[in-house]
Design a protein around this motif. Sequence first.
Motif, PDB file in Angstrom:
ATOM      1  N   VAL A 259       0.856  -1.185   0.000  1.00 36.82           N
ATOM      2  CA  VAL A 259       0.000   0.000   0.000  1.00 36.82           C
ATOM      3  C   VAL A 259       0.892   1.235   0.000  1.00 36.82           C
ATOM      4  CG1 VAL A 259      -1.773   1.288   1.218  1.00 36.82           C
ATOM      5  CG2 VAL A 259      -1.829  -1.211   1.229  1.00 36.82           C
ATOM      6  N   GLU A 260       0.719   2.055  -1.036  1.00 31.83           N
ATOM      7  CA  GLU A 260       1.507   3.278  -1.161  1.00 31.83           C
ATOM      8  C   GLU A 260       0.743   4.468  -0.596  1.00 31.83           C
ATOM      9  OE1 GLU A 260       1.911   0.898  -5.085  1.00 31.83           O
ATOM     10  OE2 GLU A 260       0.316   1.559  -3.730  1.00 31.83           O
ATOM     11  N   SER A 261       1.507   5.451  -0.140  1.00 31.00           N
ATOM     12  CA  SER A 261       0.915   6.708   0.307  1.00 31.00           C
ATOM     13  C   SER A 261       1.958   7.810   0.168  1.00 31.00           C
ATOM     14  CB  SER A 261       0.432   6.620   1.760  1.00 31.00           C
ATOM     15  OG  SER A 261       1.519   6.352   2.625  1.00 31.00           O
ATOM     16  N   GLY A 262       1.499   9.040   0.272  1.00 30.69           N
ATOM     17  CA  GLY A 262       2.413  10.175   0.267  1.00 30.69           C
ATOM     18  C   GLY A 262       2.459  10.978  -1.013  1.00 30.69           C
TER      19      GLY A 262
ATOM     20  N   LEU B  38       7.374   9.225  -0.367  1.00 30.80           N
ATOM     21  CA  LEU B  38       6.392   8.165  -0.534  1.00 30.80           C
ATOM     22  C   LEU B  38       6.677   7.039   0.445  1.00 30.80           C
ATOM     23  CD1 LEU B  38       6.244   7.914  -4.432  1.00 30.80           C
ATOM     24  CD2 LEU B  38       5.037   9.493  -2.906  1.00 30.80           C
ATOM     25  N   SER B  39       5.605   6.392   0.886  1.00 32.94           N
ATOM     26  CA  SER B  39       5.716   5.271   1.820  1.00 32.94           C
ATOM     27  C   SER B  39       5.066   4.035   1.230  1.00 32.94           C
ATOM     28  CB  SER B  39       5.042   5.608   3.151  1.00 32.94           C
ATOM     29  OG  SER B  39       5.627   6.731   3.766  1.00 32.94           O
ATOM     30  N   CYS B  40       5.628   2.891   1.569  1.00 36.13           N
ATOM     31  CA  CYS B  40       5.078   1.598   1.142  1.00 36.13           C
ATOM     32  C   CYS B  40       5.005   0.705   2.372  1.00 36.13           C
ATOM     33  CB  CYS B  40       5.949   0.974   0.073  1.00 36.13           C
ATOM     34  SG  CYS B  40       5.454  -0.697  -0.421  1.00 36.13           S
ATOM     35  N   THR B  41       3.808   0.219   2.677  1.00 35.63           N
ATOM     36  CA  THR B  41       3.622  -0.676   3.807  1.00 35.63           C
ATOM     37  C   THR B  41       2.848  -1.903   3.356  1.00 35.63           C
ATOM     38  OG1 THR B  41       1.557   0.396   4.446  1.00 35.63           O
ATOM     39  CG2 THR B  41       3.579   1.267   5.409  1.00 35.63           C
TER      40      THR B  41
ATOM     41  N   THR C 226       8.083  -0.348   6.814  1.00 40.73           N
ATOM     42  CA  THR C 226       7.821   0.623   5.752  1.00 40.73           C
ATOM     43  C   THR C 226       9.070   0.828   4.903  1.00 40.73           C
ATOM     44  OG1 THR C 226       6.201   1.780   7.126  1.00 40.73           O
ATOM     45  CG2 THR C 226       7.118   3.002   5.268  1.00 40.73           C
TER      46      THR C 226
ATOM     47  N   TYR D 121      10.529   3.623   2.135  1.00 43.31           N
ATOM     48  CA  TYR D 121      10.294   4.997   1.707  1.00 43.31           C
ATOM     49  C   TYR D 121      10.980   5.274   0.371  1.00 43.31           C
ATOM     50  CZ  TYR D 121       9.058   5.687   6.628  1.00 43.31           C
ATOM     51  OH  TYR D 121       8.474   5.598   7.867  1.00 43.31           O
TER      52      TYR D 121
ATOM     53  N   THR E 239       0.238   5.607  -6.091  1.00 47.51           N
ATOM     54  CA  THR E 239      -0.093   6.914  -5.539  1.00 47.51           C
ATOM     55  C   THR E 239       0.365   7.961  -6.550  1.00 47.51           C
ATOM     56  OG1 THR E 239       0.151   8.361  -3.597  1.00 47.51           O
ATOM     57  CG2 THR E 239       2.093   7.094  -4.241  1.00 47.51           C
TER      58      THR E 239
END
Length: 124
Positions: free
Chosen positions: A5-8, A20-23, A78, A80, A118
């Motif tokens: 799941v990406e975010s940022g 960007l973050s990946c978890t 995570t 980044y 993202t």
Amino acid sequence: QLQPVESGGGLVQPGGSLRLSCTASGFTLDYYGIGWFRQAPGKDREGVACISSTDDSTYYADSVKGRFTISRDSAKNTVYLQMNSLKLEDTAVYFCAADPFHFPGLRASKYDYWGRGTPVTVSS
């Protein structure tokens, strides 16, 4: 099944920065080689950066070398992607990918698990 799941992502001016973050819930990303990819409208998916699961070795595409940094935070599970000195041509949807092989490189076909992406828009 592992689902990164990406975010940022977001809107940033040229010269700006984003992280960007990946978890992944239920999976320890330390055990996977992780890659960041991007796809701009009308273009093929491009490998940007990757990090090894064994010794955190990294590799970058020439287009981002010196500007982007991939890293892991094991405590937060995570990975980044720090993006600095962003350019208009960095605009794309950014994807995180994972693979059990320790260092899959920047070829998308080497990765088994993909996030949904993202969006990053660099614009003045």
